[in-house]
Scaffold this motif. Sequence first.
Motif, short mmCIF file in Angstrom:
data_model
loop_
_atom_site.label_atom_id
_atom_site.label_comp_id
_atom_site.label_asym_id
_atom_site.label_seq_id
_atom_site.Cartn_x
_atom_site.Cartn_y
_atom_site.Cartn_z
N GLN A 49 0.66 -1.35 -0.03
CA GLN A 49 -0.03 -0.13 -0.48
C GLN A 49 0.75 1.23 0.01
OE1 GLN A 49 -3.33 0.39 3.11
NE2 GLN A 49 -3.52 -1.32 3.26
N ALA A 50 1.92 0.89 0.47
CA ALA A 50 2.77 2.74 0.71
C ALA A 50 3.08 2.66 -0.59
CB ALA A 50 3.70 2.28 2.02
N LYS A 53 0.24 4.12 -2.67
CA LYS A 53 0.67 5.35 -2.50
C LYS A 53 1.38 6.21 -3.02
CE LYS A 53 -3.88 5.28 -1.17
NZ LYS A 53 -4.91 5.37 -1.52
N LEU A 54 2.70 6.40 -2.47
CA LEU A 54 3.90 7.03 -3.30
C LEU A 54 4.55 6.66 -5.20
CD1 LEU A 54 6.81 5.97 -0.95
CD2 LEU A 54 4.95 7.87 -0.47
N SER A 56 1.38 6.71 -6.87
CA SER A 56 0.03 7.34 -7.58
C SER A 56 -0.08 8.50 -8.03
CB SER A 56 -0.95 6.94 -6.35
OG SER A 56 -0.95 7.86 -5.02
N ASP A 57 0.84 8.95 -7.61
CA ASP A 57 1.31 11.02 -7.71
C ASP A 57 3.12 10.60 -8.85
OD1 ASP A 57 3.20 10.60 -6.03
OD2 ASP A 57 2.30 12.92 -5.00
N SER A 59 5.54 10.35 -7.03
CA SER A 59 6.66 10.47 -6.52
C SER A 59 7.85 8.99 -6.18
CB SER A 59 5.97 10.61 -5.03
OG SER A 59 5.13 11.85 -4.67
N TYR A 63 11.73 9.60 -6.82
CA TYR A 63 12.81 9.48 -5.87
C TYR A 63 13.99 8.54 -6.42
CZ TYR A 63 9.19 10.75 -2.01
OH TYR A 63 8.59 11.65 -0.87
N LEU A 71 15.29 11.20 1.39
CA LEU A 71 14.12 11.39 0.82
C LEU A 71 13.10 10.08 0.98
CD1 LEU A 71 14.07 14.83 -1.15
CD2 LEU A 71 13.56 14.04 1.47
N ASP A 74 12.66 8.49 4.02
CA ASP A 74 11.83 9.30 5.16
C ASP A 74 10.35 9.37 4.97
OD1 ASP A 74 14.57 10.28 6.33
OD2 ASP A 74 14.72 12.18 5.26
N VAL A 75 10.33 9.08 3.61
CA VAL A 75 8.66 8.71 3.22
C VAL A 75 7.96 7.27 3.85
CG1 VAL A 75 8.83 8.33 0.83
CG2 VAL A 75 6.73 10.07 1.66
N ASP A 77 9.00 5.83 6.16
CA ASP A 77 8.97 5.88 7.16
C ASP A 77 7.62 6.36 8.17
OD1 ASP A 77 10.80 5.29 9.86
OD2 ASP A 77 11.98 6.86 10.11
N GLU A 78 7.21 8.22 7.80
CA GLU A 78 6.54 8.43 7.50
C GLU A 78 5.31 7.78 7.34
OE1 GLU A 78 7.84 12.22 6.13
OE2 GLU A 78 9.34 12.21 7.45
N VAL A 79 5.23 6.49 6.04
CA VAL A 79 4.72 6.50 6.52
C VAL A 79 3.34 5.14 6.69
CG1 VAL A 79 3.87 7.74 4.29
CG2 VAL A 79 4.39 5.44 3.64
N LEU A 80 4.31 4.28 7.19
CA LEU A 80 4.65 2.87 7.31
C LEU A 80 3.94 3.14 8.94
CD1 LEU A 80 7.44 0.67 5.30
CD2 LEU A 80 4.84 0.98 5.84
N LEU B 126 -0.62 11.65 8.98
CA LEU B 126 0.31 10.84 9.76
C LEU B 126 1.43 11.37 10.68
CD1 LEU B 126 0.69 9.48 5.32
CD2 LEU B 126 0.29 8.35 7.59
N ARG B 153 6.06 12.58 14.76
CA ARG B 153 5.34 11.38 14.78
C ARG B 153 5.66 10.23 15.89
NH1 ARG B 153 5.17 6.58 10.82
NH2 ARG B 153 2.61 5.73 10.44
N SER B 208 9.33 15.61 3.14
CA SER B 208 10.06 14.27 1.81
C SER B 208 9.22 13.91 1.08
CB SER B 208 10.22 13.29 2.79
OG SER B 208 8.49 12.91 3.53
N ASN B 209 7.36 14.46 1.04
CA ASN B 209 6.40 14.38 0.82
C ASN B 209 5.22 15.62 0.70
OD1 ASN B 209 4.07 13.35 -0.89
ND2 ASN B 209 5.20 11.60 -1.45
N ASN B 211 2.04 15.17 -0.13
CA ASN B 211 1.22 15.14 -0.03
C ASN B 211 0.51 14.56 1.31
OD1 ASN B 211 0.09 15.08 -2.45
ND2 ASN B 211 1.12 13.46 -3.21
N ILE B 338 -3.20 3.29 4.34
CA ILE B 338 -2.40 4.21 4.10
C ILE B 338 -3.46 4.85 3.00
CG2 ILE B 338 -0.83 6.18 3.09
CD1 ILE B 338 0.78 3.06 3.67
N PHE B 345 -2.40 12.26 2.54
CA PHE B 345 -2.10 10.78 2.83
C PHE B 345 -2.13 11.08 4.66
CE2 PHE B 345 1.45 9.42 -0.06
CZ PHE B 345 1.05 9.85 -1.09
#
Lengths: 140, 357
Positions: A49-50, A53-54, A56-57, A59, A63, A71, A74-75, A77-80, B126, B153, B208-209, B211, B338, B345
């Motif tokens: 899923q992560a 989602k990344l 989908s646009d 990104s 990267y 980066l 980091d991302v 780490d933020e979405v999981l 998030l 976070r 980082s993003n 969204n 997510i 997001f």
Amino acid sequence: MRRENAGQIRVLEAFFAVLVVFSAFTVTTSFTVSPNNAKREDLASIGLQALLKLDSDGSLGNYVSGGNWSLLRDVLDEVLPIGVCFNLTVYDDQMQQVNNAIVANGGLNNQEIAFVEYACASRNPVFNCYTIHMWLAVAS
Amino acid sequence: MPVISIDTFFACSLMVLLTLSAMAASSKLLYPYINNAVDVNSVERFREASKYMLLSKGSPADWGQRDSTILERFGLARAGSDAAYELDIDKVSRLNDENSYAVPYAQIFEALKMSDVSFRLEVKPLFEVSINLTSTFNAVNETIYQFEISTQRHGAQVPASLKCYAVTSNYFNVGFVGSASGQAYVNVTLPNNIGGPALLAVLAKANSNTNVVSFNAYGFAHNSAQPKQKGTFLKLGPLNYTLTASTKYPNINLSEAYALAFNYNSTLTKTTGNDTFSTYNIPRILDSSPTLLVVTGENSTAFFAEWTAYPQIPVEVGANFANPTTIALTNVFAYPYIITIGSAFYECTVWIGGPRG
């Protein structure tokens, strides 16, 4: 055989019987359906899923093609979800490793490791295909 | 060694092996049906149910937009979307009991059509934005308020860009600040000839993003008493890009309404209204950011600024699984997802519990 040695044979028999019983138990445990399979599926699902989602646009492709490994780390780490460790490797269409830096947030020292394979493409300026291998585990 | 002893030994070994093999095979076959602390079938079933909630549009498909409609089947996915886990902004907003058109849990439970399971659903950003007033400097004509804004976070700092809006009586100001370390200091300067309380609204986008977004707001006194708790004067219900502000007391006069996104802000125009409620059109902002809606006004004694977010999150709806009795009687599983609303997001967690075997 002398009568006084009969007891030793009984001990040996008992020893072998115990050995057989414990071997059977060891084999049995590997047969049973483990709920950890479900945990691995959940982890793989959240990892996929992560990445979806990344991607989908665009990104994710940006990267990778831009080599922005910190980066990307980091991302992810933020979405999981918190407490999920990951390690990610990116390969090009020749299956040569692309990332020259480690994309991970910790060691995967847990026995239950989920694996996700994902294909993505960079959109601009050149169309390149990449294969992403991600390993996930719950932090111990 | 007599031959009979060897025979006995191998016979016994064979019998033990056969018995244990039979036990192993039986346990493998019967394991899913045995009442156990972790029922594999329940895990699978509950996981699919949680996915269904987020991937299904429900019935009618546009139940989020139409407040008068009767919810027949529950599902939060946006109608007309091809993307997985893209939720409808109004369906999510209607889960929040602060919304004027909130759908009660009992109705959702019935519409889920799974009478043997209870669930709890949470949607939130998030990462968190926390705002603290650290110091105040009084000058002759103005007062400077210094705020510490941190983006975190679960305790880990999240580097982010911040957009700050200061709102008070007949005053509106915008500021932008970067926060490379996940912590920033913002100065808000307010003229002394205006009254408060004031509101500082902050929108944040992770470096980082773009969204990955979050927000918060902080009310503070400025030539006034301390602000009242959120929701004291108005009930704000954003639905189908229309904001309904219902007054909770008589003699409340609404003055300004604002829509605040990260890259865009707008003053809202009142479309209809009477003594008890007013409606405003919310602009459709093409920005991966929630929209903060701020409505200002005065009651008989003082100025106020009420706010809410669109989508109306964070939201938590459903059964309370924290109760020890509930935990003892049910198997509860948590499934994190997510999700996207607009193009931003968010984190969604679904807890599902069923009767323990």
